[in-house]
Design a protein around this motif. Sequence first.
Motif, mmCIF file in Angstrom:
data_model
loop_
_atom_site.group_PDB
_atom_site.id
_atom_site.type_symbol
_atom_site.label_atom_id
_atom_site.label_comp_id
_atom_site.label_asym_id
_atom_site.label_seq_id
_atom_site.Cartn_x
_atom_site.Cartn_y
_atom_site.Cartn_z
ATOM 1 N N ASN A 53 0.833 -1.222 0.000
ATOM 2 C CA ASN A 53 0.000 0.000 0.000
ATOM 3 C C ASN A 53 0.861 1.263 0.000
ATOM 4 O O ASN A 53 0.692 2.147 0.832
ATOM 5 N N VAL A 54 1.773 1.349 -0.931
ATOM 6 C CA VAL A 54 2.780 2.412 -0.934
ATOM 7 C C VAL A 54 2.153 3.810 -0.947
ATOM 8 O O VAL A 54 2.562 4.677 -0.173
ATOM 9 N N THR A 55 1.166 4.025 -1.783
ATOM 10 C CA THR A 55 0.561 5.354 -1.862
ATOM 11 C C THR A 55 -0.096 5.728 -0.537
ATOM 12 O O THR A 55 0.147 6.805 0.009
ATOM 13 N N TYR A 56 -0.911 4.840 -0.022
ATOM 14 C CA TYR A 56 -1.599 5.104 1.251
ATOM 15 C C TYR A 56 -0.590 5.348 2.369
ATOM 16 O O TYR A 56 -0.706 6.304 3.128
ATOM 17 N N ASN A 57 0.407 4.484 2.475
ATOM 18 C CA ASN A 57 1.367 4.592 3.569
ATOM 19 C C ASN A 57 2.275 5.813 3.417
ATOM 20 O O ASN A 57 2.684 6.402 4.415
ATOM 21 N N SER A 58 2.572 6.211 2.199
ATOM 22 C CA SER A 58 3.362 7.432 1.994
ATOM 23 C C SER A 58 2.562 8.660 2.432
ATOM 24 O O SER A 58 3.100 9.583 3.045
ATOM 25 N N LYS A 59 1.257 8.657 2.112
ATOM 26 C CA LYS A 59 0.400 9.763 2.559
ATOM 27 C C LYS A 59 0.352 9.815 4.082
ATOM 28 O O LYS A 59 0.499 10.881 4.673
ATOM 29 N N LYS A 60 0.142 8.666 4.707
ATOM 30 C CA LYS A 60 0.059 8.620 6.164
ATOM 31 C C LYS A 60 1.389 9.009 6.811
ATOM 32 O O LYS A 60 1.406 9.674 7.841
ATOM 33 N N LEU A 61 2.492 8.608 6.190
ATOM 34 C CA LEU A 61 3.798 8.968 6.731
ATOM 35 C C LEU A 61 4.021 10.479 6.612
ATOM 36 O O LEU A 61 4.541 11.109 7.532
ATOM 37 N N GLY A 62 3.588 11.059 5.494
ATOM 38 C CA GLY A 62 3.652 12.513 5.351
ATOM 39 C C GLY A 62 2.810 13.212 6.414
ATOM 40 O O GLY A 62 3.251 14.171 7.047
ATOM 41 N N ASP A 63 1.591 12.693 6.645
ATOM 42 C CA ASP A 63 0.720 13.255 7.681
ATOM 43 C C ASP A 63 1.379 13.149 9.057
ATOM 44 O O ASP A 63 1.321 14.084 9.860
ATOM 45 N N THR A 64 2.002 12.009 9.306
ATOM 46 C CA THR A 64 2.655 11.775 10.598
ATOM 47 C C THR A 64 3.788 12.764 10.805
ATOM 48 O O THR A 64 3.914 13.363 11.882
ATOM 49 N N TYR A 65 4.597 12.961 9.777
ATOM 50 C CA TYR A 65 5.701 13.909 9.913
ATOM 51 C C TYR A 65 5.203 15.350 10.070
ATOM 52 O O TYR A 65 5.829 16.140 10.780
ATOM 53 N N MET A 66 4.092 15.687 9.447
ATOM 54 C CA MET A 66 3.545 17.030 9.657
ATOM 55 C C MET A 66 3.088 17.197 11.105
ATOM 56 O O MET A 66 3.274 18.253 11.702
ATOM 57 N N ARG A 67 2.521 16.167 11.679
ATOM 58 C CA ARG A 67 2.105 16.227 13.089
ATOM 59 C C ARG A 67 3.313 16.318 14.019
ATOM 60 O O ARG A 67 3.213 16.877 15.109
ATOM 61 N N LEU A 68 4.437 15.756 13.583
ATOM 62 C CA LEU A 68 5.669 15.834 14.362
ATOM 63 C C LEU A 68 6.448 17.119 14.072
ATOM 64 O O LEU A 68 7.570 17.284 14.528
ATOM 65 N N ARG A 69 5.858 17.989 13.277
ATOM 66 C CA ARG A 69 6.482 19.263 12.883
ATOM 67 C C ARG A 69 7.819 19.034 12.186
ATOM 68 O O ARG A 69 8.828 19.649 12.507
ATOM 69 N N SER A 70 7.797 18.135 11.231
ATOM 70 C CA SER A 70 8.988 17.822 10.457
ATOM 71 C C SER A 70 8.648 17.927 8.963
ATOM 72 O O SER A 70 8.550 16.918 8.258
ATOM 73 N N PRO A 71 8.451 19.168 8.474
ATOM 74 C CA PRO A 71 8.031 19.329 7.077
ATOM 75 C C PRO A 71 9.041 18.791 6.070
ATOM 76 O O PRO A 71 8.660 18.368 4.980
ATOM 77 N N GLU A 72 10.341 18.780 6.423
ATOM 78 C CA GLU A 72 11.338 18.266 5.479
ATOM 79 C C GLU A 72 11.100 16.780 5.183
ATOM 80 O O GLU A 72 11.265 16.342 4.038
ATOM 81 N N ASN A 73 10.688 16.011 6.182
ATOM 82 C CA ASN A 73 10.361 14.603 5.951
ATOM 83 C C ASN A 73 9.010 14.459 5.259
ATOM 84 O O ASN A 73 8.838 13.601 4.398
ATOM 85 N N ALA A 74 8.050 15.292 5.636
ATOM 86 C CA ALA A 74 6.728 15.246 5.015
ATOM 87 C C ALA A 74 6.824 15.536 3.522
ATOM 88 O O ALA A 74 6.178 14.863 2.710
ATOM 89 N N VAL A 75 7.650 16.512 3.140
ATOM 90 C CA VAL A 75 7.827 16.851 1.724
ATOM 91 C C VAL A 75 8.298 15.628 0.949
ATOM 92 O O VAL A 75 7.819 15.344 -0.153
ATOM 93 N N HIS A 76 9.212 14.896 1.530
ATOM 94 C CA HIS A 76 9.754 13.704 0.861
ATOM 95 C C HIS A 76 8.642 12.689 0.574
ATOM 96 O O HIS A 76 8.500 12.218 -0.558
ATOM 97 N N TYR A 77 7.852 12.345 1.587
ATOM 98 C CA TYR A 77 6.838 11.301 1.408
ATOM 99 C C TYR A 77 5.632 11.785 0.622
ATOM 100 O O TYR A 77 5.075 11.037 -0.183
ATOM 101 N N TYR A 78 5.201 13.036 0.827
ATOM 102 C CA TYR A 78 4.121 13.566 -0.014
ATOM 103 C C TYR A 78 4.592 13.643 -1.465
ATOM 104 O O TYR A 78 3.839 13.331 -2.389
ATOM 105 N N GLY A 79 5.836 14.058 -1.666
ATOM 106 C CA GLY A 79 6.382 14.198 -3.013
ATOM 107 C C GLY A 79 6.417 12.889 -3.780
ATOM 108 O O GLY A 79 6.302 12.877 -5.009
ATOM 109 N N ASP A 80 6.563 11.770 -3.063
ATOM 110 C CA ASP A 80 6.589 10.459 -3.712
ATOM 111 C C ASP A 80 5.253 10.093 -4.351
ATOM 112 O O ASP A 80 5.208 9.301 -5.286
#
Length: 195
Positions: A53-80
């Motif tokens: 479930n790469v798309t779903y999990n990448s979205k959730k990982l981006g959401d998780t990093y945004m909640r952790l206030r880590s936009p640099e990681n969120a950009v990576h996973y949302y960008g994928d």
Amino acid sequence: MKNQYYFILLLLSCSIGLQAQSGKQKKADRLYNDFAYLEATEVYKELIENEYNVTYNSKKLGDTYMRLRSPENAVHYYGDVIEDTSLSPEYYYKYAQALRGVKRYDESRQWLRKYLESGRGSEEIRAMLDRDEYKSKATYKLQPAPFNTGVSDFGVFVKDDKVYFVSARAEGVDVKEKTYAWNGEPFLDIYVMDK
């Protein structure tokens, strides 16, 4: 007969593998819903590495990093996954916010425009696009107080020559037993010191 045996064995192993991934998916989502964001990131990464479930999990990982206030990681996973046509337009907005968090303003504006084109825009987003810059109108320079630590310290209040503040420094407490799952920091407590 031997070929049939191998075929059945192959089907069983695939079935067991899928069940294991499905169990990890439930675990990751449960951790996310329970605000255990640090733990959830590890499970989502594992699922992505296993191409589940790469798309779903990448979205959730981006959401998780945004909640952790880590936009640099969120950009990576949302960008994928941002180019996926089945993606909800809300992710255009989320991606734009993450890009803004890493000061990639021109790209952020592109995704805000795409969000508006999807019909989900608002006056607030139009106003964002009309501004010359995303920068705050006020500029502040923060200086750490001598009592600051490497964890969360905030909510300073002064009364009767005493300074009250909230901190996750965990003085006199076994840190391993009392930590927040969402950020890995010790539980908050109120501290008092002389002004």
